[in-house]
Design a protein around this motif. Structure first.
Motif, PDB file in Angstrom:
ATOM      1  N   GLY A 153       0.454  -1.201   0.036  1.00  0.00           N
ATOM      2  CA  GLY A 153       0.043   0.392   0.362  1.00  0.00           C
ATOM      3  C   GLY A 153       1.238   0.690  -0.137  1.00  0.00           C
ATOM      4  O   GLY A 153       1.606   1.824   0.793  1.00  0.00           O
ATOM      5  N   ILE A 154       0.958   2.536  -1.113  1.00  0.00           N
ATOM      6  CA  ILE A 154       1.829   3.043  -1.089  1.00  0.00           C
ATOM      7  C   ILE A 154       1.202   4.503  -0.321  1.00  0.00           C
ATOM      8  O   ILE A 154       1.874   5.165   0.256  1.00  0.00           O
ATOM      9  CB  ILE A 154       1.383   3.277  -2.834  1.00  0.00           C
ATOM     10  CG1 ILE A 154       2.333   2.030  -2.980  1.00  0.00           C
ATOM     11  CG2 ILE A 154       2.222   4.968  -3.304  1.00  0.00           C
ATOM     12  CD1 ILE A 154       2.567   3.022  -5.178  1.00  0.00           C
ATOM     13  N   PHE A 211       9.064   3.463  -8.486  1.00  0.00           N
ATOM     14  CA  PHE A 211       8.511   2.783  -8.560  1.00  0.00           C
ATOM     15  C   PHE A 211       7.011   3.493  -7.572  1.00  0.00           C
ATOM     16  O   PHE A 211       6.411   3.020  -8.443  1.00  0.00           O
ATOM     17  CB  PHE A 211       8.863   1.559  -6.871  1.00  0.00           C
ATOM     18  CG  PHE A 211       7.955   1.058  -6.650  1.00  0.00           C
ATOM     19  CD1 PHE A 211       7.498   0.015  -6.778  1.00  0.00           C
ATOM     20  CD2 PHE A 211       7.379   0.877  -5.514  1.00  0.00           C
ATOM     21  CE1 PHE A 211       6.705  -0.995  -6.611  1.00  0.00           C
ATOM     22  CE2 PHE A 211       6.643  -0.013  -4.458  1.00  0.00           C
ATOM     23  CZ  PHE A 211       6.147  -0.275  -5.341  1.00  0.00           C
ATOM     24  N   LEU A 212       7.176   4.022  -7.314  1.00  0.00           N
ATOM     25  CA  LEU A 212       6.806   5.301  -7.445  1.00  0.00           C
ATOM     26  C   LEU A 212       5.517   5.913  -8.479  1.00  0.00           C
ATOM     27  O   LEU A 212       4.174   6.317  -8.776  1.00  0.00           O
ATOM     28  CB  LEU A 212       6.848   6.475  -6.148  1.00  0.00           C
ATOM     29  CG  LEU A 212       7.096   6.117  -4.860  1.00  0.00           C
ATOM     30  CD1 LEU A 212       7.543   7.537  -3.512  1.00  0.00           C
ATOM     31  CD2 LEU A 212       5.506   5.278  -4.337  1.00  0.00           C
ATOM     32  N   ARG A 213       6.564   6.119  -8.801  1.00  0.00           N
ATOM     33  CA  ARG A 213       6.638   7.742 -10.167  1.00  0.00           C
ATOM     34  C   ARG A 213       6.099   6.683 -11.200  1.00  0.00           C
ATOM     35  O   ARG A 213       4.371   6.695 -11.881  1.00  0.00           O
ATOM     36  CB  ARG A 213       7.621   7.915 -10.950  1.00  0.00           C
ATOM     37  CG  ARG A 213       8.367   9.096 -11.067  1.00  0.00           C
ATOM     38  CD  ARG A 213       9.246   9.731 -11.563  1.00  0.00           C
ATOM     39  NE  ARG A 213      10.165   9.836 -10.983  1.00  0.00           N
ATOM     40  CZ  ARG A 213      11.077   9.538 -10.759  1.00  0.00           C
ATOM     41  NH1 ARG A 213      11.649   8.382 -11.707  1.00  0.00           N
ATOM     42  NH2 ARG A 213      12.276   9.887  -9.877  1.00  0.00           N
ATOM     43  N   ASN A 214       5.764   4.992 -11.228  1.00  0.00           N
ATOM     44  CA  ASN A 214       5.125   4.352 -12.180  1.00  0.00           C
ATOM     45  C   ASN A 214       3.828   4.423 -11.616  1.00  0.00           C
ATOM     46  O   ASN A 214       3.097   4.757 -12.727  1.00  0.00           O
ATOM     47  CB  ASN A 214       5.648   2.507 -12.393  1.00  0.00           C
ATOM     48  CG  ASN A 214       7.045   3.459 -13.047  1.00  0.00           C
ATOM     49  OD1 ASN A 214       6.818   3.962 -13.617  1.00  0.00           O
ATOM     50  ND2 ASN A 214       7.659   2.144 -12.787  1.00  0.00           N
ATOM     51  N   TYR A 215       3.556   4.276 -10.194  1.00  0.00           N
ATOM     52  CA  TYR A 215       2.117   4.152 -10.059  1.00  0.00           C
ATOM     53  C   TYR A 215       1.600   5.362  -9.787  1.00  0.00           C
ATOM     54  O   TYR A 215      -0.386   5.439  -8.814  1.00  0.00           O
ATOM     55  CB  TYR A 215       1.961   2.553  -8.598  1.00  0.00           C
ATOM     56  CG  TYR A 215       2.536   1.285  -9.104  1.00  0.00           C
ATOM     57  CD1 TYR A 215       1.695   1.311  -9.937  1.00  0.00           C
ATOM     58  CD2 TYR A 215       3.744   1.275  -9.304  1.00  0.00           C
ATOM     59  CE1 TYR A 215       1.646   0.470 -11.113  1.00  0.00           C
ATOM     60  CE2 TYR A 215       4.058   0.056 -10.064  1.00  0.00           C
ATOM     61  CZ  TYR A 215       3.457  -0.552 -10.443  1.00  0.00           C
ATOM     62  OH  TYR A 215       3.474  -1.736 -11.622  1.00  0.00           O
ATOM     63  N   LEU A 269       0.120  12.823  -1.344  1.00  0.00           N
ATOM     64  CA  LEU A 269      -0.300  10.669  -0.886  1.00  0.00           C
ATOM     65  C   LEU A 269      -1.284  10.371  -1.971  1.00  0.00           C
ATOM     66  O   LEU A 269      -1.328  10.846  -2.630  1.00  0.00           O
ATOM     67  CB  LEU A 269      -1.402  11.218   0.783  1.00  0.00           C
ATOM     68  CG  LEU A 269      -0.730  10.703   2.179  1.00  0.00           C
ATOM     69  CD1 LEU A 269      -2.092  10.149   2.975  1.00  0.00           C
ATOM     70  CD2 LEU A 269       0.141   9.802   1.905  1.00  0.00           C
ATOM     71  N   PHE A 270      -0.233   9.073  -1.479  1.00  0.00           N
ATOM     72  CA  PHE A 270      -1.192   8.737  -3.523  1.00  0.00           C
ATOM     73  C   PHE A 270      -1.816   7.957  -2.720  1.00  0.00           C
ATOM     74  O   PHE A 270      -2.720   7.776  -1.897  1.00  0.00           O
ATOM     75  CB  PHE A 270       0.184   7.644  -2.994  1.00  0.00           C
ATOM     76  CG  PHE A 270       1.446   8.425  -3.976  1.00  0.00           C
ATOM     77  CD1 PHE A 270       2.328   8.478  -2.687  1.00  0.00           C
ATOM     78  CD2 PHE A 270       1.644   9.195  -5.421  1.00  0.00           C
ATOM     79  CE1 PHE A 270       3.788   9.438  -2.713  1.00  0.00           C
ATOM     80  CE2 PHE A 270       2.727  10.186  -4.993  1.00  0.00           C
ATOM     81  CZ  PHE A 270       3.656   9.773  -4.161  1.00  0.00           C
ATOM     82  N   PRO A 271      -2.662   7.177  -3.918  1.00  0.00           N
ATOM     83  CA  PRO A 271      -3.928   6.404  -4.268  1.00  0.00           C
ATOM     84  C   PRO A 271      -4.128   5.402  -2.660  1.00  0.00           C
ATOM     85  O   PRO A 271      -2.495   4.556  -3.050  1.00  0.00           O
ATOM     86  CB  PRO A 271      -4.663   5.870  -5.059  1.00  0.00           C
ATOM     87  CG  PRO A 271      -3.047   5.931  -5.707  1.00  0.00           C
ATOM     88  CD  PRO A 271      -2.060   7.177  -5.282  1.00  0.00           C
ATOM     89  N   GLU A 272      -4.832   5.053  -2.569  1.00  0.00           N
ATOM     90  CA  GLU A 272      -5.501   3.627  -1.490  1.00  0.00           C
ATOM     91  C   GLU A 272      -5.118   2.618  -2.122  1.00  0.00           C
ATOM     92  O   GLU A 272      -5.624   2.207  -2.877  1.00  0.00           O
ATOM     93  CB  GLU A 272      -6.584   4.133  -1.050  1.00  0.00           C
ATOM     94  CG  GLU A 272      -6.760   2.799  -0.281  1.00  0.00           C
ATOM     95  CD  GLU A 272      -6.139   2.833   0.869  1.00  0.00           C
ATOM     96  OE1 GLU A 272      -4.788   2.433   0.754  1.00  0.00           O
ATOM     97  OE2 GLU A 272      -6.017   2.589   2.126  1.00  0.00           O
ATOM     98  N   ASP A 273      -4.149   1.625  -2.547  1.00  0.00           N
ATOM     99  CA  ASP A 273      -2.857   0.961  -2.780  1.00  0.00           C
ATOM    100  C   ASP A 273      -3.050  -0.485  -1.852  1.00  0.00           C
ATOM    101  O   ASP A 273      -1.967  -1.043  -2.006  1.00  0.00           O
ATOM    102  CB  ASP A 273      -2.545   0.992  -3.615  1.00  0.00           C
ATOM    103  CG  ASP A 273      -2.803   1.247  -5.070  1.00  0.00           C
ATOM    104  OD1 ASP A 273      -4.282   0.645  -5.896  1.00  0.00           O
ATOM    105  OD2 ASP A 273      -3.230   2.424  -5.709  1.00  0.00           O
ATOM    106  N   ALA A 274      -3.892  -0.326  -1.519  1.00  0.00           N
ATOM    107  CA  ALA A 274      -3.146  -1.253   0.299  1.00  0.00           C
ATOM    108  C   ALA A 274      -3.470  -2.531  -0.072  1.00  0.00           C
ATOM    109  O   ALA A 274      -2.765  -3.220  -0.009  1.00  0.00           O
ATOM    110  CB  ALA A 274      -4.186  -1.003   2.111  1.00  0.00           C
TER     111      ALA A 274
END
Length: 1563
Positions: free
Chosen positions: A846-847, A883-887, A908-913
């Motif tokens: 989860g980013i 990794f972050l940039r891609n997603y 904050l990045f979207p909830e991808d937990a």
């Protein structure tokens, strides 16, 4: 020879003259007085010397040993009772009485009447002995002996020996006018009455000793307090037999297990010896290795070689050394350990056996005397009666001794089983991963069930190893005396039969091994089918797997058929052997020498000796083959117990020096010594109280890192230390079959407030309201009745409640919904959570959480690529930033205010937990995957962390008030058991079951079999009657004429019998195998047609039990039992016929004996059947607990619950032995009683032969008595077989029960078949649709009405338990409608066949299930697709590279459950399956949960391109995956809450909007 006798005669006459001062009467005078008169009597000298001294000699001989025994065994003293006082007083009176005689003799001496020495010696000795007896009475009381066998035998002998003088004194007095020696006459009768009283007192028990555990035990075993007589005849068991007869026994009626038989005594006893063996083997190995190397190399691996202590040199080196020396290292011998632990007790049984073997040969001698008695004229009748009663008593003694021998053997067997199961369980908790790979759970459970059982069976016969040769030698000796060298002919036949039997035994053995393999593979396959039954149903693959099972079954039955042929041959050998031996012996005897006359004495005595021979001769090969079997088992168990164990010291727990609570210094870890390392040069320092996140792609070693910290991996180099105790949340939650609360407490004491806070933090409070019994709901095996998310949260709650210092969280947020994972992170894991201040290591995908963690560690291919805080890593612009940039950059959104205050200008990045994944190199078995979790024990040093916990809890506002309400509300909740306890049928097995079995065998065949058995018995009787006619030729002197005719007819009859036996065995075997095939086929077919709800409520173990244990019984035990039953039944009948025909008066006795027989048999069968049922019901929990333990061993070790689980297992084993032990005793109880009836038959047959002596010829007497001598055995076996038949036929009943459970709708409905290309469009309509999981539960979906057009993409969202998954199950009709209907393209799905429906839909299920077999089979079990299509599917599912790199390509083997693939890869295999099926309607159930973001993207794009014209239903967790879907369906509590396009729903600001906002997809 003459000289010797003369010398003896002289000595005896001297003795008599010197001691008794009696004039020497010649032996013939003595004989006239004793033998040849109708009123026999013994001389006074004999009475005074031998008869008086016998008991004394016995007591003085035994007492030293007995006193030593009493000194060693103290049970606490017994209070003085009235009875004890009487015993003591009578003992002293006896002493006074004896010495009165002595002083009277002195008095006479003073008077000048000198008496012979015997009058001084005997009273003196008797008096001393009585004093000794009185001393023993008191000493026993002080030592807590409640009933004394030694004294009982003494008083019994005394009374027995005193009966002769008692009668003789009365005879003398009646012959003479007055009594000559008045004083001695009086004292003798005093003596006699006192001794008789002592004997009567001895029959009763004293009270139990003070402070003994008998007093505290609620239901003690009466054996401990039983008297000597009661113990000898097993009378103490009668109470249970009566109870069992009145009403079916239940578990609460069983006696508690004796201390010495319990696990807590037996297991340590064996383990102690085994450890001695291991250390011995190790020290020898070290010596040999030091002989070559001057100093052994230090070991660097982190496991212990086979047990405790450090191995000096690693195994590879040792192999090198030893190959130089050409000697294999000595294995520690498990056998030696067993012998040392259980040998001494077993030897007592062996001593009984020796005694019994000797007594066996007394009866044939008595038979000889009886036959010669019937020949003689004018001999006194009392001879015959004496012989009849002697036969009776020797038989009785033999019975008692034999059953005690059996009792000791069976108890040893039981103890061995307890100890072996305990040892295996303890071992399974600590073996390494590599070792774990070598044996599946099934195999280890097999060690526990099958192999331990083999040892148990072996101990019962082990004594035959020496006893059989002894019996054979004795029998041959007596036969030689009887028939001279002719015996050798018979022996030659026997010896020829031995290799014949041996060959059969060897062949049978190989067939058995082969059959075991088939059985194993069949059970393994069934296990997988049942584990993945849901998937089979969803894919409509049942037929493919049914074919696989039946193919294996067919092979298994073929082997069984071969075994049955061999069995028939060996049965023939076993029935014909004694006959062939007799035939050759007699034929040779009469033809060798014309003067040899075969008379009744010779013939029938020889026959009875041959019958004795028959048993050891047939047992020997059996014992040898069962020894061979047990040795295989021994090797398997020894191999398992010698596996390497995890080294508890590989992780340093004592490290208090640094401020880091977790440190790894250049760690290099591997799963098994011989594998490549998975983790390289790992350096991690986690400061006390910080939160470290571990991120990386699938299979980069994240989970392996956690395992390494737990010490579950092999440490190749480096240091690992952890400060304090550990809590571990595995990637796949491990849930026990217990209540929800027990799962969370996990052995910690219950604390209301703390417990409530834990539930709150883990978001479990709402779930409790949904569950039927609140937190007392029973959770099924593997957490079957919880959703994936609930399981994961329970697992988290367990960790939180355990309150430890370090938390290792392996991707716990993957399985839960977005808003829940946010809640959990905020309230539990994050900086504001309950756990702040504790050290936490979180593996995650989860980013969105990453900005809030203290440190982030990025892993790539098993190495740490970078590590630092979120900001630092972004600045470094390395792998992480990439990794972050891609997603993330596409959908960076503003966070809500609360967090903005916390973290200034952080985006904050979207909830991808929600990802759940598996981190391991592809070819590694997944670590916490259910089956292989044999990993390692960690000692947990618990620190007193309560105070800080309380503070943090208070800070999070866990107010009392809030938590006290739900408790009140929950009180009225009824507890619901999900898993119904297995019912044990009670009462008699219904006749219907026998008829069912007969029907399965075939009615005609059944009648034929009985007819054949009748013929075979007729032939046997015919042969023996012919023999008795033949022997009567001797008395009529017609032996010469018709020898050849006599021999010929005798041979013909015997051979006819042999052939009939063979034919009947053949037909019986064929019938049985046919029945086995039918029963298994019906069971399998029914189970594949059973609705899913059945599998949810029935533990798999119980169904597997039907397929393994019960089918095994029908395959193997039942046929053997039926064979034995028919055999013994016809033997018993023919015995009665023979005796009645020779002495018709015997018919009078048959009725009462038969009545007693049936009476005992009914008592026994009722009780023993119920005991067997209880035993088998209490057996399955041992194994299911065991497989559960193995699955969760890493969790158990992490929490340090090792010993608690061992205790639980021990309790389950003891519970099982509690019903097994009375089962053993019931057999002994029965044996003693039935053999008593048999002995009565012998007695009456002999008595009637004596009374009818005048008009009976010796041949008939011999015939009827020798038949009677045999009958005991067959009577005994007949009852045993009746009860075995009843308990084995239960298997038919149980299989029947599961072959007749309710089935689901038919797979294909012929007249309603949909067109081949249906569904064309893919339109789906729900009309007023409602559904419930099972009868009597609430509706899960209420009145859904929706219409979906073909090609639409529908996202389904809602909280856990809202009915998302249920909706998809309805499409597949795994749940049938409670109301309303679903139509697909105008076809009502409720009307068509299930396979027609399911084969047209595709699902990618929540949990990817793979079956063991090739990858190809997993994708396309019916082989309908070409290889190109399969490769294409693999390419689209992004597995092509992985598969083509594997040497076996499509044929690569998947292990059980697909454990050699990571969870992500398994998910991709499921995707490939879907692509291959390519149907119009696709259902995705949480399919994205187990995959990292990249893979997830791949899947989503595949689905968008490959299924663009299909109707797609997605149950989503990550809302961003469905934001571009046509419509979104929001379910709430089983109803449609909202249903519209995503944009419309967001603008409506309803439920969907709030979920999107949580996920950061809407403002």
């Amino acid at each position: 020879m003459e000289l010797v006798w003369d010398e003896l005669d002289r000595r005896y006459s001297q003795f008599i003259t010197r001691w008794c001062a009696l004039p020497w009467k010649y032996p013939n005078q003595v004989a006239n007085q004793t033998l040849h008169t109708d009123r026999p009597d013994l001389t006074e000298c004999f009475q005074l010397s031998v008869l008086s001294w016998l008991p004394c000699i016995y007591l003085w001989a035994v007492s030293p040993i007995y006193l030593f025994y009493l000194k060693r065994n103290n049970r606490g003293y017994i209070m003085v009772s009235i009875m004890n006082r009487f015993k003591t007083v009578f003992g002293l009176l006896l002493w006074i009485v004896c010495w009165t005689d002595l002083f009277y003799t002195f008095h006479q001496l003073r008077q000048g009447h000198s008496q012979p020495p015997i009058y001084f010696v005997t009273p003196l000795v008797l008096g001393m002995t009585m004093l000794l007896a009185t001393f023993l009475i008191q000493f026993e009381r002080l030592r807590g002996v409640q009933s004394s066998g030694v004294l009982f035998i003494f008083w019994f002998l005394s009374v027995l020996c005193a009966i002769v003088p008692f009668r003789s004194k009365i005879l003398q007095a009646s012959n003479q006018s007055e009594v000559t020696d008045k004083l001695r006459f009086t004292t003798f009768y005093f003596y006699f009455s006192l001794v008789a009283c002592e004997l009567i007192f001895c029959c009763f028990n004293e009270k139990p000793p003070l402070f003994s555990n008998v007093v505290t035990d609620p239901n003690p075993c009466p054996e401990t307090t039983a008297g000597f007589l009661s113990t000898m005849t097993f009378w103490w068991f009668t109470s249970m037999a009566i109870k069992g007869y009145k009403m079916p026994l239940e578990a609460k009626d069983l006696w508690s297990l004796k201390e010495r038989d319990s696990s807590k005594v037996m297991v340590p006893k064996l383990l102690k010896e085994w450890e001695k063996e291991q250390t011995k083997a190790k020290s020898e190995q070290n010596l040999s290795s030091q002989a070559v190397y001057s100093k052994p190399l230090p070991s660097t691996t982190n496991h212990i070689t086979g047990g405790r202590g450090e191995g000096e040199s690693s195994p590879e080196e040792v192999e090198v050394l030893l190959s130089n020396q050409k000697a294999a290292p000595r294995q520690p011998s498990f056998l030696r350990a067993l012998v040392k632990a259980f040998g001494p007790y077993f030897l007592i049984g062996s001593a009984y056996k020796l005694l019994q073997d000797v007594i066996t040969f007394v009866n044939p001698q008595l038979l000889r005397m009886l036959i010669s008695f019937t020949k003689q004229k004018g001999v006194p009748d009392w001879w015959g009666y004496a012989l009849a009663f002697l036969m009776f008593f020797t038989a009785l003694l033999q019975t008692l001794i034999l059953h005690h021998h059996f009792h000791y053997c069976f108890v040893t067997g039981m103890n061995v089983r307890t100890a072996i199961i305990g040892a295996i369980y303890r071992k399974a908790l600590v073996i390494t991963n590599a070792a774990k790979r070598s044996s599946t759970v099934g195999e280890v459970v097999n060690l526990m069930s099958v192999d331990a059982q083999r040892f148990m069976d072996l101990t019962t016969f082990l004594n035959m190893l020496w006893s059989a040769p002894l019996q054979i030698m004795l029998a041959l000796y007596f036969l030689w005396q009887n028939l001279g060298p002719s015996v050798l002919a018979g022996v030659a036949v026997m010896i020829m039969l031995i290799p014949f039997n041996a060959v059969i035994a060897m062949k049978t053995r190989t067939y058995q091994v082969e059959q075991m393999q088939y059985k194993d593979s069949r059970i393994k396959l069934m296990n997988e089918i049942l584990n993945g039954i849901k998937v089979l149903k969803l894919y409509a693959w049942e037929n493919s797997f049914k074919e696989k099972v039946l193919a294996i079954r067919q092979k298994e039955l073929n082997v069984l058929r071969k075994t049955a042929y061999l069995g028939a041959l060996s049965t023939m050998a076993w029935t014909s052997a004694p006959f062939l031996v007799a035939l050759t012996t007699f034929a040779v005897y009469v033809t060798v020498d014309e003067n040899n006359i075969l008379d009744a004495e010779k013939a029938f005595v020889s026959l009875s000796l041959f019958n004795i021979l028959r048993f050891p001769l047939n047992m020997l090969p059996q014992v040898i083959s069962s020894i061979v079997q047990a040795s295989v088992s021994l090797k398997r168990i020894q191999g398992f117990l010698s596996h390497d164990e995890l080294d508890p010291n590989s992780v340093d727990r004592k490290n208090t020096a640094t401020e880091f609570s977790v440190t790894v210094v250049n760690g290099k870890f591997t799963w098994a010594k011989e594998d490549h390392p998975v983790l390289h040069s790992i350096n991690v320092m986690v400061p006390q109280g910080s939160l470290l996140a571990v991120v990386g792609h699938v299979g980069c070693g994240k989970s392996s890192l956690i395992s390494a910290l737990l010490g579950e991996m092999e440490k190749v180099e480096g240091e690992v230390s952890i400060r304090g105790s550990v809590a571990y949340v595995p990637q796949q939650a491990w849930i026990q079959n217990a209540t929800l609360r027990d799962n969370i407490l996990f052995g910690k004491p219950y604390n209301e407030q703390k417990y409530r806070c834990v539930l709150e933090a883990c978001a479990l409070t709402p779930d409790l309201e949904v569950l039927p019994g609140g937190d007392m709901t029973e959770i099924g095996e593997k957490g079957i009745n919880l959703s994936g998310g609930q399981r994961q949260r329970v697992s988290l709650a367990r960790a939180l409640y355990s309150d430890t210092d370090v938390y290792l969280l392996d991707d716990p947020l993957s399985a839960v919904d977005a808003h829940v994972s946010k809640h959990i992170f905020d309230n539990l894991i994050g900086p504001e959570g309950v756990l702040n201040g504790k050290t936490r290591i979180l593996v995650t995908h989860g980013i969105s959480f990453l900005p809030q963690v203290d440190n982030i560690m990025v892993m790539v291919d098993g190495r740490v690529s970078e590590m630092g805080s979120y900001q630092e890593l972004l600045k470094q612009n390395g792998a992480f930033a990439e990794f972050l940039r891609n997603y993330a950059l596409e959908d960076i959104v503003e966070e809500d205010e609360a967090i903005e205050e916390l973290i200034e200008d952080e985006e904050l990045f979207p909830e991808d937990a929600l990802s759940n994944h598996t981190d391991m190199v592809d070819n590694e078995p997944v670590i916490n995957e259910a089956k292989r979790n044999f990993i390692r024990q960690i000692s947990i040093i618990s620190t007193d962390g309560d105070n800080q916990r309380c503070r943090s809890v208070r800070r999070h506002g866990c107010s009392q008030k809030k938590h006290s309400e739900p408790q009140e509300k929950r009180k009225p909740h009824e507890m619901e058991k999900l898993i119904q306890t297995e019912t044990a049928e009670t009462g008699r097995v219904k006749t219907k079951v026998y008829l069912e079995y007969a029907k399965a065998v075939g009615p005609l065949l059944s009648v034929l079999i009985c007819f054949l058995y009748g013929c075979q018995s007729a032939a046997a009787i015919g042969a023996n009657i012919w023999l008795s006619q033949w022997t009567n030729d001797a008395s009529r002197n017609q032996t010469k004429q018709n020898v050849h005719m006599r021999v010929g007819v005798y041979a013909a009859l015997g051979i006819a019998q042999g052939i009939l036996v063979m034919i009947s065995s053949f037909t019986l075997a064929m019938g049985n195998i046919g029945a086995a095939r039918k029963l298994h086929y019906n069971l399998l077919t029914n189970k594949l047609h059973t609705p899913q709800s059945f599998f949810d409520t029935t533990p798999i173990g119980r169904i597997i039990n039907r397929f393994s244990k019960d089918i095994y019984v029908i395959d193997e035990s039942l046929p053997a039992t039926v064979l034995m039953f028919l055999g013994t039944l016809f033997v018993s009948l023919s015995t009665m016929i023979v005796i009645v025909s020779s002495t018709p008066i015997f018919a009078v006795v048959i009725a009462p004996l038969a009545f007693i027989y049936v009476f005992v048999q009914r008592f026994y069968v009722a009780t023993s059947r119920q005991l067997k049922r209880l035993e088998s019901v209490s057996r399955s929990p041992i194994y299911s607990h065991f497989s559960e333990t193995i699955t969760g061993s890493s969790v158990i070790r992490a929490y340090g619950r090792h010993s608690a689980f061992v205790l639980m297992s021990d309790m389950k084993v003891d519970e099982n032995q509690k019903s097994y032990y009375p089962g053993i005793v019931s057999n002994r109880w029965l044996g003693v009683r039935i053999e008593f009836i048999g002995n009565c038959i012998v007695l009456f047959a002999a008595l009637f032969a004596v009374t009818g002596k005048e008009n009976l010829n010796p041949g008939l007497v011999g015939l009827s008595v020798s038949y009677a001598l045999q009958v005991t055995m067959s009577l005994n076996w007949m009852v045993r077989m009746t009860s075995d038949l009843e308990s084995n036929i239960v298997a038919v009943e149980r299989v029947k029960e599961y072959s007749e459970t309710k089935t689901e709708a038919p797979w294909e409905v012929e007249d309603k078949k949909p067109p081949l290309e249906w569904p064309m469009e893919g339109n789906v309509q729900f009309h007023d649709y409602s559904v419930r999981y099972r009868e009597g539960l609430d509706l899960v979906l209420k009145n859904l009405t929706l219409s979906i057009k073909g090609g639409e993409k529908i996202g389904i969202v809602g909280r856990t338990g809202a009915g998302k998954s249920s909706m998809t199950l309805c499409l597949f009709r795994l749940l049938e409608a409670a109301a309303g209907e679903i139509t697909i393209d105008e076809v009502k799905i409720a009307e068509i066949g299930l396979h027609d429906l399911r084969s047209k839909l595709t699902i990618i299920p929540q949990e990817p299930v793979l079956f063991s077999g090739t990858l190809r089979m997993n994708l396309d079990p019916f082989e309908q697709c070409s290889d190109e299509e399969v490769w294409k599917a693999l390419e689209h599912s992004h597995l092509q590279r992985f598969v083509s790199n594997h040497p076996a390509k499509l044929e690569m083997e998947c292990s059980e459950g697909g454990e050699n693939l990571s969870v992500g890869q398994r998910q991709l295999v499921c995707l490939a399956r879907a692509l291959l099926r390519k149907t119009r309607i696709l259902v995705l159930d949480e399919a994205t949960a187990a995959i990292d973001l990249e893979t997830d993207d791949l899947i989503q794009s595949t689905i968008r391109t490959q299924f663009e014209d299909c109707t797609v239903f997605t149950i989503a967790h990550r809302l961003n995956t469905i934001m571009d879907y046509t419509r979104v369906l929001v379910l709430d509590k089983g109803q449609v809450a909202e249903f519209d396009t995503p944009t419309n729903l967001i603008s409506q600001r309803g439920i969907f909007y709030s979920m999107a906002k949580d996920a950061g997809l809407a403002q």
